[in-house]
Design a protein around this motif. Structure first.
Motif, PDB file in Angstrom:
ATOM      1  N   LEU A 455       0.627  -1.097  -0.140  1.00 13.87           N
ATOM      2  CA  LEU A 455       0.037   0.043   0.153  1.00 13.87           C
ATOM      3  C   LEU A 455       0.771   1.322  -0.105  1.00 13.87           C
ATOM      4  O   LEU A 455       0.528   2.231  -0.423  1.00 13.87           O
ATOM      5  CB  LEU A 455      -1.038  -0.252   1.278  1.00 13.87           C
ATOM      6  N   GLN A 456       1.910   1.054   0.746  1.00 14.02           N
ATOM      7  CA  GLN A 456       2.901   2.406   0.841  1.00 14.02           C
ATOM      8  C   GLN A 456       3.378   2.729  -0.741  1.00 14.02           C
ATOM      9  O   GLN A 456       3.474   3.887  -1.280  1.00 14.02           O
ATOM     10  CB  GLN A 456       3.952   2.243   1.722  1.00 14.02           C
ATOM     11  N   SER A 457       3.635   1.836  -1.416  1.00 13.46           N
ATOM     12  CA  SER A 457       4.332   1.667  -2.835  1.00 13.46           C
ATOM     13  C   SER A 457       3.308   2.388  -3.778  1.00 13.46           C
ATOM     14  O   SER A 457       3.628   3.034  -4.304  1.00 13.46           O
ATOM     15  CB  SER A 457       4.811   0.445  -3.191  1.00 13.46           C
ATOM     16  N   ALA A 458       1.973   1.621  -3.618  1.00  9.40           N
ATOM     17  CA  ALA A 458       0.900   2.255  -4.298  1.00  9.40           C
ATOM     18  C   ALA A 458       0.551   3.701  -4.008  1.00  9.40           C
ATOM     19  O   ALA A 458       0.185   4.634  -5.065  1.00  9.40           O
ATOM     20  CB  ALA A 458      -0.336   1.384  -4.062  1.00  9.40           C
ATOM     21  N   MET A 459       0.651   4.107  -2.808  1.00 10.21           N
ATOM     22  CA  MET A 459       0.354   5.430  -2.596  1.00 10.21           C
ATOM     23  C   MET A 459       1.569   6.585  -3.248  1.00 10.21           C
ATOM     24  O   MET A 459       1.165   7.520  -3.510  1.00 10.21           O
ATOM     25  CB  MET A 459       0.350   5.780  -0.998  1.00 10.21           C
ATOM     26  N   ARG A 460       2.552   6.107  -3.184  1.00 14.84           N
ATOM     27  CA  ARG A 460       3.633   6.852  -3.924  1.00 14.84           C
ATOM     28  C   ARG A 460       3.680   6.955  -5.367  1.00 14.84           C
ATOM     29  O   ARG A 460       3.714   7.903  -6.074  1.00 14.84           O
ATOM     30  CB  ARG A 460       5.004   6.226  -3.403  1.00 14.84           C
ATOM     31  N   GLN A 461       3.401   5.741  -5.927  1.00 17.37           N
ATOM     32  CA  GLN A 461       3.210   5.559  -7.379  1.00 17.37           C
ATOM     33  C   GLN A 461       1.826   6.455  -7.962  1.00 17.37           C
ATOM     34  O   GLN A 461       1.988   6.897  -8.875  1.00 17.37           O
ATOM     35  CB  GLN A 461       3.450   4.224  -7.764  1.00 17.37           C
ATOM     36  N   LEU A 462       0.738   6.030  -7.352  1.00 10.11           N
ATOM     37  CA  LEU A 462      -0.534   6.504  -7.910  1.00 10.11           C
ATOM     38  C   LEU A 462      -1.007   7.722  -7.483  1.00 10.11           C
ATOM     39  O   LEU A 462      -1.950   8.339  -7.692  1.00 10.11           O
ATOM     40  CB  LEU A 462      -1.595   5.457  -7.579  1.00 10.11           C
ATOM     41  N   ASP A 463      -0.128   8.406  -6.313  1.00 13.20           N
ATOM     42  CA  ASP A 463      -0.605   9.441  -5.783  1.00 13.20           C
ATOM     43  C   ASP A 463      -1.952   9.468  -5.149  1.00 13.20           C
ATOM     44  O   ASP A 463      -2.679  10.355  -5.368  1.00 13.20           O
ATOM     45  CB  ASP A 463      -0.320  10.714  -6.708  1.00 13.20           C
ATOM     46  N   LEU A 464      -2.105   8.749  -4.169  1.00 11.79           N
ATOM     47  CA  LEU A 464      -3.477   8.375  -3.573  1.00 11.79           C
ATOM     48  C   LEU A 464      -3.702   9.454  -2.489  1.00 11.79           C
ATOM     49  O   LEU A 464      -2.788   9.823  -1.682  1.00 11.79           O
ATOM     50  CB  LEU A 464      -3.475   7.086  -3.007  1.00 11.79           C
ATOM     51  N   SER A 465      -4.966  10.020  -2.508  1.00 10.45           N
ATOM     52  CA  SER A 465      -5.288  11.043  -1.407  1.00 10.45           C
ATOM     53  C   SER A 465      -5.570  10.383  -0.177  1.00 10.45           C
ATOM     54  O   SER A 465      -5.461   8.992  -0.139  1.00 10.45           O
ATOM     55  CB  SER A 465      -6.395  11.826  -1.887  1.00 10.45           C
ATOM     56  N   ALA A 466      -5.875  10.902   0.998  1.00  9.66           N
ATOM     57  CA  ALA A 466      -6.223  10.327   2.185  1.00  9.66           C
ATOM     58  C   ALA A 466      -7.613   9.598   2.099  1.00  9.66           C
ATOM     59  O   ALA A 466      -7.716   8.569   2.664  1.00  9.66           O
ATOM     60  CB  ALA A 466      -6.382  11.443   3.391  1.00  9.66           C
ATOM     61  N   ARG A 467      -8.664  10.065   1.225  1.00  9.71           N
ATOM     62  CA  ARG A 467      -9.683   9.678   0.786  1.00  9.71           C
ATOM     63  C   ARG A 467      -9.509   8.193   0.267  1.00  9.71           C
ATOM     64  O   ARG A 467     -10.077   7.210   0.399  1.00  9.71           O
ATOM     65  CB  ARG A 467     -10.835  10.500   0.284  1.00  9.71           C
ATOM     66  N   GLY A 468      -8.615   8.260  -0.760  1.00 12.29           N
ATOM     67  CA  GLY A 468      -8.358   7.216  -1.475  1.00 12.29           C
ATOM     68  C   GLY A 468      -7.879   6.151  -1.089  1.00 12.29           C
ATOM     69  O   GLY A 468      -7.973   4.919  -0.927  1.00 12.29           O
TER      70      GLY A 468
END
Length: 505
Positions: A455-468
């Motif tokens: 999940l950490q890698s996905a947040m960094r690569q996909l630029d997930l917001s807090a809601r995402g």
């Protein structure tokens, strides 16, 4: 001469007891109704006048005043015809009887026939709450009224039948029709077994049904988006009795309860056209504020086909999607209707519909494609949990005689996952994983080290917001529930990220 009888009004989905006072005094003939009645209430004077005469009674040529109390509550509809007529006959001493422990509901025809009235279920419910044990209703509404236990329901066909009953000349029988609480197996218009191919889309819809998540399907025309959306109802858990009565109340108040269906046992599926007005979508109207499509879809599915065509009207959905209720503020006051529904939407990728199709070229310019995709605002897109692309189905699968997995099998898995969530959220406001707030996500979506890395890698690569980030965790929790897993694993996170990836492209 004064007589008092009881009737009921409906405010939102709740009934309010109304005291109908009829006073007959000496003076010039007049018939006045006070108490903030709408046009239908005022027109009751003529219906009552004709019904009384055509039922064999004389209409008093005196000064008649009818007060609908409480006087500061707006009254709407023709349900007060019957109580006004009974009060008039009691006050003029043409009939003798005790009407102090009864509620009267019904519209009158000019010949004295008692006709159907909307909102009978909440009206009878308030009578039960106030300790009144007898309610006179139109014959065709008796089955609906009988849903409230502990109240004696007396069906009435004609005014003269009721006056004879009150006078003791002959008794009207209590409603003893077939019980409507019997567990019925709903009939679904579309079963997932008829859907060829599209296994990943069906899996996404199964996850959505298990957790109550919102879904956006994007694909070319004819790929099967609408068919699968209609099949979604067939894999949702059956309505509980309390949910069924709640949904039935909404349809009763809206005047959309079928005559042969006193109790709605199948989850609603509402598919408004994109030309639907704002009032039709969220509710509204004049004095009689009625539920809109978002409330008619309560406990079911609201399907918006051709999503971009709805335009700016879509922004009114943001508050119901977050709060699960819709509040309508008018000059007469505010009314709140429930609006807890799954939002399922379908859209083409562009104006012509063939952008990205491997076999048919798109005729739209790049700017036209961009403009089309911007018709749906970012804040509304952010309310969708699952984004899935629906490709065209190849000939081999369309021509296959092998049926797909049936809705019954899928529904069993969905019910098992919902039962896990019911135990998890017992005693809280949440019903499904989609209802979880940040506190519930932190408590029930605990990740191991491997899942955290994914999940950490996905947040960094996909630029997930807090809601995402929270939506991915809610989806992963649902996927884990479908698998019967107590903890979320990296595999569950990976599948959840697939459903969010479309938004990030």
């Amino acid at each position: 001469m004064l007589a008092k009888v009881y009737s009921s009004a409906v405010i939102g989905l709740e009934g309010v007891l109304v005291e109908v006072e009829v006073d007959i005094a000496q003076g010039l003939p007049a018939f006045t109704i006070v108490g903030l009645g709408d046009t239908a209430v005022q027109e009751s004077r003529e219906r009552v006048r004709a019904a009384v005469r055509n039922s064999g009674y004389s209409f008093p040529m005196k000064r008649i005043t009818v007060n609908l109390a409480p006087a500061d509550l707006r009254k709407a509809g023709p349900a007060y015809d019957l109580p006004i007529a009974i009060g008039l006959l009691l006050a003029s001493e043409q009939i003798q009887g005790d009407a102090s422990d009864a509620v009267f509901i019904g519209e009158l025809g000019l010949d004295g026939a008692v006709r159907h009235t909307d909102g009978v279920l909440p009206m009878v419910a308030v009578a039960h709450e106030r300790g009144i044990r007898q309610v006179f209703v139109p014959k065709e509404d008796a089955a609906e009224a009988s849903l409230i236990n502990g109240v004696r329901i007396v069906p009435v066909e004609r005014l003269e039948d009721l006056t004879a009953h009150l006078s003791g000349a002959r008794q009207l029988p209590e409603y003893t029709g077939a019980p409507v609480h019997t567990e019925l197996v709903p009939e679904y218009p579309v079963d997932f077994s008829v859907v060829r191919g599209q296994e990943h889309v069906k899996r996404a819809l199964e996850v959505a049904a298990a957790g109550g998540h919102n879904v956006l399907m994007t694909g070319s025309p004819g790929a099967g988006k609408t068919l699968m959306a209609r099949a979604l109802i067939s894999i949702l858990p059956p309505l509980t009795m309390s949910e069924a009565i709640e949904v039935t109340k909404i349809y009763s108040v809206a005047g959309q309860l079928p005559k042969d269906t006193p109790l709605i046992r199948q989850r609603p599926f509402c598919a408004p056209h994109h030309t639907t007005s704002l009032a039709g979508l969220v509710g509204g109207g004049g004095v009689r504020v009625k539920p809109g499509m978002v409330s008619l879809a309560h406990r079911g599915v609201l399907f918006l086909d051709e999503l971009p065509e709805f335009g700016s009207k879509l922004d009114v959905l943001r508050q119901p999607l977050e709060d699960r209720v819709v509040t309508l503020s008018r000059a007469v006051g505010s009314i709140t209707y429930p609006a807890s529904f799954m939002l399922v939407a379908a859209q083409n990728p562009c104006v012509c519909g063939w952008y990205g199709d491997p076999e048919r070229p798109c005729t739209c310019t790049a700017s036209a494609v961009a403009r089309y995709q911007r018709r749906v605002s970012g804040p509304l897109l952010d309310r969708f949990d699952i984004f899935v692309t629906v490709p065209r189905v190849p000939f081999e699968k369309l021509n296959s005689l092998q049926p797909g997995e049936g809705s019954t099998t899928i529904r069993e898995r969905v019910i098992a996952a919902r039962q896990i969530q019911e135990r998890r959220f017992r005693g809280t406001r949440a019903l499904t994983n989609s209802d979880m707030g940040p506190a519930e996500v932190h408590r029930y979506c605990v990740l191991d080290n491997k899942s955290q890395l994914v999940l950490q890698s996905a947040m960094r690569q996909l630029d997930l917001s807090a809601r995402g980030y929270h939506r991915v965790l809610k989806l992963a929790r649902t996927i884990a529930d479908l698998a019967g897993a107590e903890r979320i694993t990296a595999q569950h996170i990976a599948e959840a990220l697939q459903y969010r990836f479309h938004q990030m492209e």
